[in-house]
Write a protein that holds these residues in place. Structure first.
Motif, PDB file in Angstrom:
ATOM      1  N   VAL A 178     -42.547   9.763 -14.226  1.00 46.66           N
ATOM      2  CA  VAL A 178     -43.044  11.134 -14.559  1.00 46.66           C
ATOM      3  C   VAL A 178     -43.644  11.549 -13.246  1.00 46.66           C
ATOM      4  CG1 VAL A 178     -44.509  12.711 -15.982  1.00 46.66           C
ATOM      5  CG2 VAL A 178     -43.207  10.643 -16.913  1.00 46.66           C
ATOM      6  N   THR A 179     -44.348  10.693 -12.499  1.00 41.52           N
ATOM      7  CA  THR A 179     -45.083  11.349 -11.320  1.00 41.52           C
ATOM      8  C   THR A 179     -44.342  11.675 -10.294  1.00 41.52           C
ATOM      9  OG1 THR A 179     -46.593   9.698 -11.839  1.00 41.52           O
ATOM     10  CG2 THR A 179     -46.716  10.566  -9.452  1.00 41.52           C
ATOM     11  N   LYS A 180     -44.429  13.071  -9.551  1.00 42.17           N
ATOM     12  CA  LYS A 180     -44.062  13.376  -8.484  1.00 42.17           C
ATOM     13  C   LYS A 180     -43.982  12.671  -7.251  1.00 42.17           C
ATOM     14  CE  LYS A 180     -44.317  18.339 -10.181  1.00 42.17           C
ATOM     15  NZ  LYS A 180     -44.783  19.535 -10.107  1.00 42.17           N
ATOM     16  N   LEU A 181     -43.137  12.539  -6.577  1.00 39.61           N
ATOM     17  CA  LEU A 181     -43.260  12.026  -5.176  1.00 39.61           C
ATOM     18  C   LEU A 181     -44.275  12.771  -4.304  1.00 39.61           C
ATOM     19  CD1 LEU A 181     -39.594  11.266  -4.386  1.00 39.61           C
ATOM     20  CD2 LEU A 181     -41.559   9.508  -4.795  1.00 39.61           C
ATOM     21  N   SER A 182     -45.343  11.925  -3.720  1.00 41.20           N
ATOM     22  CA  SER A 182     -46.218  12.535  -2.838  1.00 41.20           C
ATOM     23  C   SER A 182     -45.739  13.084  -1.520  1.00 41.20           C
ATOM     24  CB  SER A 182     -47.454  11.655  -2.613  1.00 41.20           C
ATOM     25  OG  SER A 182     -46.901  10.385  -1.991  1.00 41.20           O
ATOM     26  N   PHE A 220     -36.792  12.051 -11.093  1.00 43.28           N
ATOM     27  CA  PHE A 220     -37.052  12.330 -12.451  1.00 43.28           C
ATOM     28  C   PHE A 220     -35.673  11.736 -13.137  1.00 43.28           C
ATOM     29  CE2 PHE A 220     -36.547  15.546 -16.112  1.00 43.28           C
ATOM     30  CZ  PHE A 220     -37.411  14.847 -16.888  1.00 43.28           C
ATOM     31  N   LEU A 221     -34.236  12.199 -13.028  1.00 44.50           N
ATOM     32  CA  LEU A 221     -33.112  11.812 -13.475  1.00 44.50           C
ATOM     33  C   LEU A 221     -33.020  10.318 -13.549  1.00 44.50           C
ATOM     34  CD1 LEU A 221     -30.959  14.690 -12.541  1.00 44.50           C
ATOM     35  CD2 LEU A 221     -32.178  14.519 -14.594  1.00 44.50           C
ATOM     36  N   LEU A 222     -33.172   9.724 -12.019  1.00 47.01           N
ATOM     37  CA  LEU A 222     -33.065   8.438 -11.991  1.00 47.01           C
ATOM     38  C   LEU A 222     -33.981   7.438 -13.131  1.00 47.01           C
ATOM     39  CD1 LEU A 222     -32.510   7.986  -8.603  1.00 47.01           C
ATOM     40  CD2 LEU A 222     -30.771   7.493 -10.216  1.00 47.01           C
ATOM     41  N   ALA A 223     -35.089   8.024 -13.105  1.00 42.79           N
ATOM     42  CA  ALA A 223     -36.166   7.299 -13.977  1.00 42.79           C
ATOM     43  C   ALA A 223     -35.740   7.561 -15.531  1.00 42.79           C
ATOM     44  CB  ALA A 223     -37.709   7.722 -13.877  1.00 42.79           C
ATOM     45  N   MET A 224     -35.318   8.854 -15.733  1.00 41.49           N
ATOM     46  CA  MET A 224     -35.039   9.185 -17.181  1.00 41.49           C
ATOM     47  C   MET A 224     -33.691   8.209 -17.641  1.00 41.49           C
ATOM     48  SD  MET A 224     -33.985  12.758 -18.577  1.00 41.49           S
ATOM     49  CE  MET A 224     -32.275  12.813 -17.819  1.00 41.49           C
ATOM     50  N   SER A 225     -32.916   7.930 -16.660  1.00 40.27           N
ATOM     51  CA  SER A 225     -31.775   7.083 -17.228  1.00 40.27           C
ATOM     52  C   SER A 225     -32.423   5.682 -17.546  1.00 40.27           C
ATOM     53  CB  SER A 225     -30.738   6.966 -15.977  1.00 40.27           C
ATOM     54  OG  SER A 225     -31.018   6.322 -14.809  1.00 40.27           O
ATOM     55  N   GLU A 226     -33.127   5.183 -16.988  1.00 32.52           N
ATOM     56  CA  GLU A 226     -33.854   3.879 -17.390  1.00 32.52           C
ATOM     57  C   GLU A 226     -34.360   3.878 -18.574  1.00 32.52           C
ATOM     58  OE1 GLU A 226     -33.182   1.015 -15.661  1.00 32.52           O
ATOM     59  OE2 GLU A 226     -31.810   2.363 -14.338  1.00 32.52           O
ATOM     60  N   ASP A 227     -35.189   5.022 -18.995  1.00 32.13           N
ATOM     61  CA  ASP A 227     -36.104   5.018 -20.297  1.00 32.13           C
ATOM     62  C   ASP A 227     -36.276   6.667 -20.602  1.00 32.13           C
ATOM     63  OD1 ASP A 227     -38.064   4.907 -22.122  1.00 32.13           O
ATOM     64  OD2 ASP A 227     -38.675   2.984 -21.460  1.00 32.13           O
ATOM     65  N   ILE A 228     -35.663   6.888 -21.699  1.00 30.26           N
ATOM     66  CA  ILE A 228     -35.783   8.089 -22.176  1.00 30.26           C
ATOM     67  C   ILE A 228     -37.097   8.828 -22.531  1.00 30.26           C
ATOM     68  CG2 ILE A 228     -35.450   7.983 -24.620  1.00 30.26           C
ATOM     69  CD1 ILE A 228     -33.427  10.636 -22.342  1.00 30.26           C
ATOM     70  N   ARG A 229     -38.124   7.758 -22.441  1.00 28.99           N
ATOM     71  CA  ARG A 229     -39.468   8.175 -23.032  1.00 28.99           C
ATOM     72  C   ARG A 229     -39.864   9.127 -21.578  1.00 28.99           C
ATOM     73  NH1 ARG A 229     -41.992   2.576 -24.555  1.00 28.99           N
ATOM     74  NH2 ARG A 229     -40.631   1.896 -22.906  1.00 28.99           N
TER      75      ARG A 229
END
Length: 696
Positions: free
Chosen positions: A100-104, A122-131
């Motif tokens: 969820v965190t934005k890249l600094s 965000f999309l890459l993280a979402m593909s790993e876990d929809i939460r």
């Protein structure tokens, strides 16, 4: 704002086994880390993550998601690190918070690059876990609720536009219609304030004047269904302002001309009652042909299930009706989030397909603007249904073509498409598909995606794949030219160049593969001297004592100039030794050398004209050609071969026009003189690969 014990009690109500201690630690941690930070509203900053956590409890999500909601801004806005989160709350929570965190590092990027990089992560993280998506949507919804506190209107507009383009469609794609509608409403108020104000005022006026008409229609429907022995709940409402405004824009009509402002929802006990209720409505009131949609037998990609129809009530009033079961209604309003209340460790059906498409788009997109464009196209939801000959169902945006369909089935099938049959008939690839079409793709292993397809495909997946394939093809062709030029460069070094020397040169140039070097040479991104030095270090030292004109590769001298006066060859006409030339000298500037027939000489009427000629040692200048090739494999390589045979160095190669089946390039060449350039033009014009060649 929820107090600590209130938040924990909410979670314990639907998950008695939740780790109360971890939830308390997460609440205290976010309060401590955000400390005295405040929001634009003046509230303590930690009120925001607490409210987002409250939204997650409304969805009855698991304890890791609640903790993530509490902690989601700590890494971005405080001194906390992902390592700190992992040490205190475990690997699972740390991974979700990182998603969820934005890249600094992206905070200093230009706006479009920052937005694209943030979306990519965000999309890459979402593909790993929809939460990750569920927390992000909760975060965005609460930010939209407090958007009016931000003072700068341009910042409010930017956030609202991003919400409308990305987050509201994402909420729709996972079936969270409550979130989608509220986000659209709040964004619409900022993006089109005048339209929002006008429509809400008209709706208030209708509500005050209808004398309970919505309730009366709902009661009529309920009575008609009860007489048929169907137990239902019926409710009615006006459509929300953004939905009305979108219909006005799509149909190019005024508010008064939007006839279906009222919408009714009928909740039945089971699926069979839904269809029975539909029959009762259609026999009691006239229904509008073409407005019936059965999303129960054919659900949307996000799992949405309902019957939709439109009726004419009374003499002329149009009303929309949705018919569904209670379970469908629960899942329709909160989508994937609703599944988590019951199967928190299973990925719900329907999630994988469109997420896979989004990840393909992330991989294929070349730059930030492409990523944002393709993602927006992929997540909008105005869909049609089409079938393969074997009956497999695919949902596509309205306006989709057989090429979009092919890429939806599989990226490789899209790349090999050469034709299509729609309902058994051969049709052009640009034909728009209709609901229920059966599409058969004709493919060939020798086919490649065509640039011209970008003129009619509408899906982000297809556009991203086509652009990537075209880029790779162009890169291979330019690298082929570079290989020819490399062979010439290798002949100029005092050693025989083998595989070992080439490997060492790649290391010195910090390149991975031979093709990287060949592409850099073909695209004129690297100088010959640099390549020579990388192949045989020190071999260019003897060139250091040459005169300046030799170092630059242009052994030029001009007669008719005052000694010490500098000159430059005009970019408009690219004179080369052998051309009749004239000089233009403006006060305080050097002399610009033009061909005698240059069309731009008229602009130098106020300058001093100098009668010039080439000196005896004038050998080598840059000539520019415009060459149109047939757009087929090997044509660029044949042109490169012609350059190599004529011992010419390519200093610039630019594709200026693509008009299938032709591709036009402007090419700068280091030539000896006019006869040398003429021989090259003659050789090009004699080639079957060249449609046209001329000097610029």
């Amino acid at each position: 704002m929820l107090r600590q014990y209130e938040l924990v009690e909410r979670v314990k109500e639907y998950d008695p086994d939740a780790d109360e201690a971890m939830l308390n630690r997460a609440y205290v941690y976010t309060v401590q880390k955000h400390g005295t930070q405040t929001r634009a509203s003046g509230d303590p900053y930690f009120s925001h993550p607490v409210e987002v956590a409250g939204l997650m409890t409304d969805l009855k999500l698991d304890q890791e998601t609640i903790a993530t909601a509490l902690l989601h801004d700590t890494v971005e806005d405080t001194l906390a690190t992902i390592e700190d989160i992992e040490a205190n709350f475990g690997t699972d929570v740390a991974r979700l918070v990182d998603g969820v965190t934005k890249l600094s590092k992206i905070e200093q990027m230009p706006e479009n690059e920052r937005a694209a990089e943030n979306l990519r992560k965000f999309l890459l993280a979402m593909s790993e876990d929809i939460r990750v998506l569920l927390v992000k949507l909760g975060d965005r919804l609460h930010n939209m609720r407090t958007l009016h506190f931000i003072k700068k209107p341009e910042k409010r507009q930017r956030i609202a536009r991003e919400t409308m383009d990305i987050y509201a469609p994402l909420a729709e794609r996972i079936g969270m219609y409550e979130y989608m509608r509220e986000m659209q409403m709040l964004a619409f108020e900022q993006i089109e304030p005048e339209a929002f104000k006008t429509i809400t005022q008209r709706l208030d006026q209708i509500r005050n004047e209808d004398g309970g008409q919505v309730d009366a229609i709902a009661l009529d429907m309920k009575h008609a269904l009860a007489e048929a022995g169907i137990t239902t709940e019926v409710s009615g409402r006006e459509k929300h302002p953004y939905s009305i405004w979108r219909k006005m824009a799509e149909r190019h009509v005024s508010f008064e001309q939007v006839t279906d402002i009222m919408a009714f929802r009928i909740i039945c006990e089971d699926v069979s009652d839904c269809y029975r209720a539909l029959g009762v409505l259609h026999t009691t009131w006239q229904f509008l042909p073409g407005k019936f949609k059965d999303y129960i037998s054919t659900p949307k990609n996000n799992g949405y299930r309902s019957l939709h129809t439109s009726l004419i009530y009374g003499k002329s009033m149009r009303v929309e009706v949705q018919i569904r079961t209670r379970e469908m209604h629960r899942l329709n309003e909160f989508g994937l989030a609703a599944h988590w209340a019951y199967k928190q460790h299973d990925r719900p059906d329907g999630e994988v397909g469109w997420l896979r498409d989004l990840i393909e788009i992330v991989d294929a997109s070349h730059d930030p603007d492409e990523l944002l464009e393709h993602t927006r196209m992929a997540i909008y939801q105005d869909r049609i249904f089409a079938f393969t000959p074997k009956g497999a169902l695919f949902q596509l945006p309205k306006g989709a073509t057989p090429v979009d369909f092919a890429f939806a089935v599989h990226t490789d099938l899209g790349a090999q498409t050469v034709g299509a049959k729609i309902n058994g008939r051969h049709m052009p690839l640009r034909t728009q598909l209709n609901n229920g079409d059966v599409v058969e793709i004709i493919k060939s292993d020798q086919a490649d995606p065509q640039m011209s397809w970008l003129g009619f495909v509408v899906t982000g997946k297809a556009r991203a794949a086509i652009r990537r394939a075209v880029r790779l093809k162009e890169r291979a062709e330019v690298a082929e030219i570079g290989k020819k030029l490399f062979d010439e460069i290798a002949l100029r070094v005092p050693a025989k160049i083998g595989k070992k020397a080439l490997r060492e040169a790649l290391k010195r140039l910090e390149m991975e593969e031979d093709e990287d070097l060949f592409y850099a040479i073909g695209a004129a991104k690297i100088e010959d001297r640099t390549v020579m030095e990388a192949l045989v270090p020190g071999c260019t030292a003897e060139l250091e004592n040459e005169p300046d004109w030799a170092k630059s590769g242009k052994a030029l001298s001009i007669r008719g100039l005052t000694p010490g006066v500098g000159f430059q060859l005009a970019e408009c006409c690219h004179p080369v030794p052998g051309d009749r030339i004239v000089g233009l000298r403006k006060p305080g500037e050097g002399v610009e050398v033009h061909t005698i027939d240059c069309s731009r000489l008229a602009s130098g009427i106020d300058s001093d004209w100098l009668d010039l000629s080439w000196g005896k040692r004038s050998r080598g200048a840059v000539g520019r050609l415009r060459v149109t090739l047939y757009d087929r494999p090997g044509t660029l390589a044949e042109m490169a071969g012609i350059f190599a045979q004529n011992h010419v160095n390519v200093t610039s190669l630019e594709q200026t026009q693509l008009d299938h089946p032709f591709t036009t390039y402007e090419i700068d060449l280091e030539v000896q003189d006019v006869p040398h350039l003429t021989r090259i033009l003659s050789a090009l014009r004699a080639s079957d690969s060249v449609a046209q060649a001329e000097r610029v």
